[in-house]
Motif scaffolding. Structure first.
Motif, PDB file in Angstrom:
ATOM      1  N   LYS A 105       0.814  -1.221   0.000  1.00 16.59           N
ATOM      2  CA  LYS A 105       0.000   0.000   0.000  1.00 16.59           C
ATOM      3  C   LYS A 105       0.842   1.263   0.000  1.00 16.59           C
ATOM      4  O   LYS A 105       0.331   2.348  -0.313  1.00 16.59           O
ATOM      5  CB  LYS A 105      -0.942  -0.013   1.209  1.00 16.59           C
ATOM      6  CG  LYS A 105      -2.026  -1.076   1.101  1.00 16.59           C
ATOM      7  CD  LYS A 105      -2.971  -1.027   2.295  1.00 16.59           C
ATOM      8  CE  LYS A 105      -4.069  -2.075   2.151  1.00 16.59           C
ATOM      9  NZ  LYS A 105      -5.003  -2.079   3.297  1.00 16.59           N
ATOM     10  N   PRO A 164       2.497   3.666  -5.100  1.00 15.59           N
ATOM     11  CA  PRO A 164       1.382   4.345  -5.780  1.00 15.59           C
ATOM     12  C   PRO A 164       0.480   3.326  -6.481  1.00 15.59           C
ATOM     13  O   PRO A 164       0.954   2.324  -7.026  1.00 15.59           O
ATOM     14  CB  PRO A 164       2.088   5.256  -6.787  1.00 15.59           C
ATOM     15  CG  PRO A 164       3.450   4.663  -6.979  1.00 15.59           C
ATOM     16  CD  PRO A 164       3.810   4.028  -5.667  1.00 15.59           C
ATOM     17  N   ASN A 165      -0.816   3.597  -6.428  1.00 20.05           N
ATOM     18  CA  ASN A 165      -1.816   2.762  -7.105  1.00 20.05           C
ATOM     19  C   ASN A 165      -1.690   1.270  -6.763  1.00 20.05           C
ATOM     20  O   ASN A 165      -1.490   0.435  -7.649  1.00 20.05           O
ATOM     21  CB  ASN A 165      -1.719   2.940  -8.625  1.00 20.05           C
ATOM     22  CG  ASN A 165      -1.920   4.371  -9.053  1.00 20.05           C
ATOM     23  OD1 ASN A 165      -2.790   5.064  -8.531  1.00 20.05           O
ATOM     24  ND2 ASN A 165      -1.108   4.831  -9.991  1.00 20.05           N
ATOM     25  N   THR A 205      -3.394  -1.336  -6.719  1.00 19.17           N
ATOM     26  CA  THR A 205      -4.705  -1.718  -7.244  1.00 19.17           C
ATOM     27  C   THR A 205      -5.260  -2.978  -6.585  1.00 19.17           C
ATOM     28  O   THR A 205      -4.527  -3.922  -6.302  1.00 19.17           O
ATOM     29  CB  THR A 205      -4.583  -1.956  -8.767  1.00 19.17           C
ATOM     30  OG1 THR A 205      -3.997  -0.798  -9.353  1.00 19.17           O
ATOM     31  CG2 THR A 205      -5.937  -2.212  -9.392  1.00 19.17           C
ATOM     32  N   GLU A 257      -7.762  -4.323 -12.112  1.00 19.43           N
ATOM     33  CA  GLU A 257      -7.321  -3.359 -13.122  1.00 19.43           C
ATOM     34  C   GLU A 257      -5.839  -3.565 -13.451  1.00 19.43           C
ATOM     35  O   GLU A 257      -5.366  -3.109 -14.480  1.00 19.43           O
ATOM     36  CB  GLU A 257      -7.555  -1.934 -12.619  1.00 19.43           C
ATOM     37  CG  GLU A 257      -9.007  -1.510 -12.643  1.00 19.43           C
ATOM     38  CD  GLU A 257      -9.189  -0.051 -12.270  1.00 19.43           C
ATOM     39  OE1 GLU A 257      -9.332   0.793 -13.178  1.00 19.43           O
ATOM     40  OE2 GLU A 257      -9.162   0.243 -11.052  1.00 19.43           O
ATOM     41  N   HIS A 258      -5.138  -4.239 -12.579  1.00 23.07           N
ATOM     42  CA  HIS A 258      -3.755  -4.623 -12.856  1.00 23.07           C
ATOM     43  C   HIS A 258      -3.771  -5.881 -13.729  1.00 23.07           C
ATOM     44  O   HIS A 258      -4.640  -6.736 -13.585  1.00 23.07           O
ATOM     45  CB  HIS A 258      -3.019  -4.907 -11.545  1.00 23.07           C
ATOM     46  CG  HIS A 258      -1.609  -5.344 -11.713  1.00 23.07           C
ATOM     47  ND1 HIS A 258      -0.651  -4.563 -12.301  1.00 23.07           N
ATOM     48  CD2 HIS A 258      -0.993  -6.507 -11.371  1.00 23.07           C
ATOM     49  CE1 HIS A 258       0.496  -5.206 -12.310  1.00 23.07           C
ATOM     50  NE2 HIS A 258       0.318  -6.395 -11.751  1.00 23.07           N
TER      51      HIS A 258
END
Length: 464
Positions: free
Chosen positions: A364, A367-368, A370, A393-394
């Motif tokens: 976490k 960045p991002n 997901t 989304e990854h």
């Protein structure tokens, strides 16, 4: 030796290439009804969205390619009848009308499949189209340009991808599914619900438990679609209700399953030792259940076709079976699957449980980070992995390949928990997400009192 290949689909093309690479002196004749070979139908939606500019680029081979390798390729030739006792066939030249006979020493059946045409009244209306081959894709592309509201009947891979394609090209889209979930042969209910919501977020009207019963042209040249609850009016309807094997030529001459798919052995050989079958015309050996299944996927077709080309000269390389591993891109999400879903395993009355990982794919603090969801399915008696589905989304598509190998090898949730995987904060947590979902499954069994791990050969490597 003379080998005849009927149908130059993925499987037929792969078979011809293997024969001519390994035994270039072989007399190979290919009969194909269309004027093209090896069309990648799974790329139709990419063409409709404009991501691929030329539909012609969706052929991974051509008749000239096979001719240069030494094959006799007869496109626009329709095989009318096969006499397996005499090893002869009757063929029609579709351009001239001439009918002639040919004979073979070995026969490879790669006749593929056709869209399963459901018994819907009015399905032959002008504004109702089928979707699978090159000609149908051309017709869909041409027709859809002049129609705004498009209905897609059937929410398997093809139907769902078409719905996405038209939603991305500013069409109004209605997706009809006779079941309560979409992609029901590939993912479980939880991930199906997420996919439905994603489609709706992008403006697609998803109609679940809506079995279409009739099509009717309206006075203003639209299509009226009747379901069990109400009627809908659209400009164009595209039917994507699954596939059926094209095996009429051998019906009653070789063993088939209830779908009409040809049954094969471990060397893709039919019940007739001089006939081999590959691709959508035959079953696969489905490793998660150990039983034959009808699973029409291009990956299966290519592997079986290549093996037919190898094994037509003897039992050389066995077919290791399949996990039906596949993936799709749905808007910005990756959906990938291998093996059995939880609901499919329950329908087969297998002793199954599943563990669901829902967390970030990497730390976490990155960045991002997901969200990633993994639905891991396993046999609680043997602890063997039976399947997994992925949603993020990854791009996690390659994780389905890892699970595929583990299913094929008979690995357990204990193996998955601690199998060596890389750690780097750009890519995953110190324990990879596959390790984590495996550990969830192990903890679930421990809490249920099943705390005896079963380590397979992979886990015992190097022991003395």
């Amino acid at each position: 030796m003379k080998v005849i290949i009927v149908g130059s689909t993925h499987a037929g093309t792969a078979a011809a290439k293997q024969i001519l690479i390994r035994h270039p002196e072989t007399d190979v004749t290919v009969y194909e009804r269309h004027d093209n070979i090896s069309f990648v139908s799974s790329g139709i939606y990419l063409y409709l969205t404009g991501k691929i500019k030329r539909l012609e680029d969706m052929f991974y081979s051509s008749p000239d390619d096979l001719r240069e390798m030494g094959a006799t390729v007869r496109t626009q030739h329709n095989v009318l009848r096969i006499d397996t006792a005499k090893k002869t066939m009757q063929v029609a030249d579709m351009q001239t009308g001439r009918v002639f006979e040919d004979d073979y020493d070995k026969l490879i059946m790669t006749t593929g499949s056709s869209v399963a045409v459901p018994p819907i009244i009015g399905i032959d209306q002008a504004n109702v189209l089928l979707c699978k081959n090159y000609q149908q894709a051309q017709e869909i592309y041409k027709t859809a340009k002049d129609h705004h509201h498009i209905a897609v009947i059937g929410a398997g891979y093809m139907g769902t991808e078409l719905a996405e394609s038209y939603a991305e090209t500013n069409h109004e889209v209605s997706l009809f599914q006779s079941h309560g979930h979409i992609l029901n042969n590939y993912i479980g209910n939880e991930l199906s619900d997420r996919a439905v919501q994603l489609l709706r977020d992008h403006g697609v009207h998803v109609h679940l438990n809506q079995r279409v019963t009739s099509f009717e042209n309206t006075e203003d040249d639209r299509v009226s679609i009747e379901g069990p609850d109400q009627e809908y009016e659209v400009d164009l309807a595209i039917v994507c209700t699954g596939f059926v094997p094209n095996t009429e030529l051998l019906r009653g001459q070789v063993d088939m399953d209830r779908h009409g798919a040809i049954i094969i052995n471990d060397y893709v050989q039919t019940s007739n030792p001089d006939i081999y079958a590959a691709g959508d015309s035959c079953v696969v050996n489905f490793n998660p259940t150990g039983k034959p299944a009808y699973t029409p996927l291009a990956t299966n077709a290519l592997r079986q076709g290549a093996l037919a080309g190898i094994n037509v000269f003897g039992d050389i390389q066995p077919y290791v079976g399949t996990q039906a591993t596949s993936a799709m891109k749905l808007f910005d999400y990756t959906l990938a699957t291998s093996g059995l879903t939880y609901s499919a395993a329950q329908r087969d009355h297998l002793p199954v449980r599943h563990a669901i990982y829902d967390g970030p794919y990497r730390p976490k603090y990155m960045p991002n980070p997901t969200e990633l969801i993994i639905d891991l399915v396993y046999d609680y008696e043997t602890r063997q992995i039976l399947g997994a589905q992925f949603w993020s989304e990854h791009d996690v598509s390659q994780s389905a390949n890892t699970i595929s190998v583990m299913i094929q090898n008979g690995n357990t949730i204990d193996d998955l928990s601690y199998v060596d995987m890389l750690f780097q904060p750009n890519f995953d947590e110190p324990f990879n997400y596959l390790n984590l979902v495996g550990q969830q499954a192990v903890e679930q069994e421990r809490q249920l009192g099943n705390d005896e791990p079963r380590i397979t050969a992979m886990g015992n490597w190097g022991k003395k």
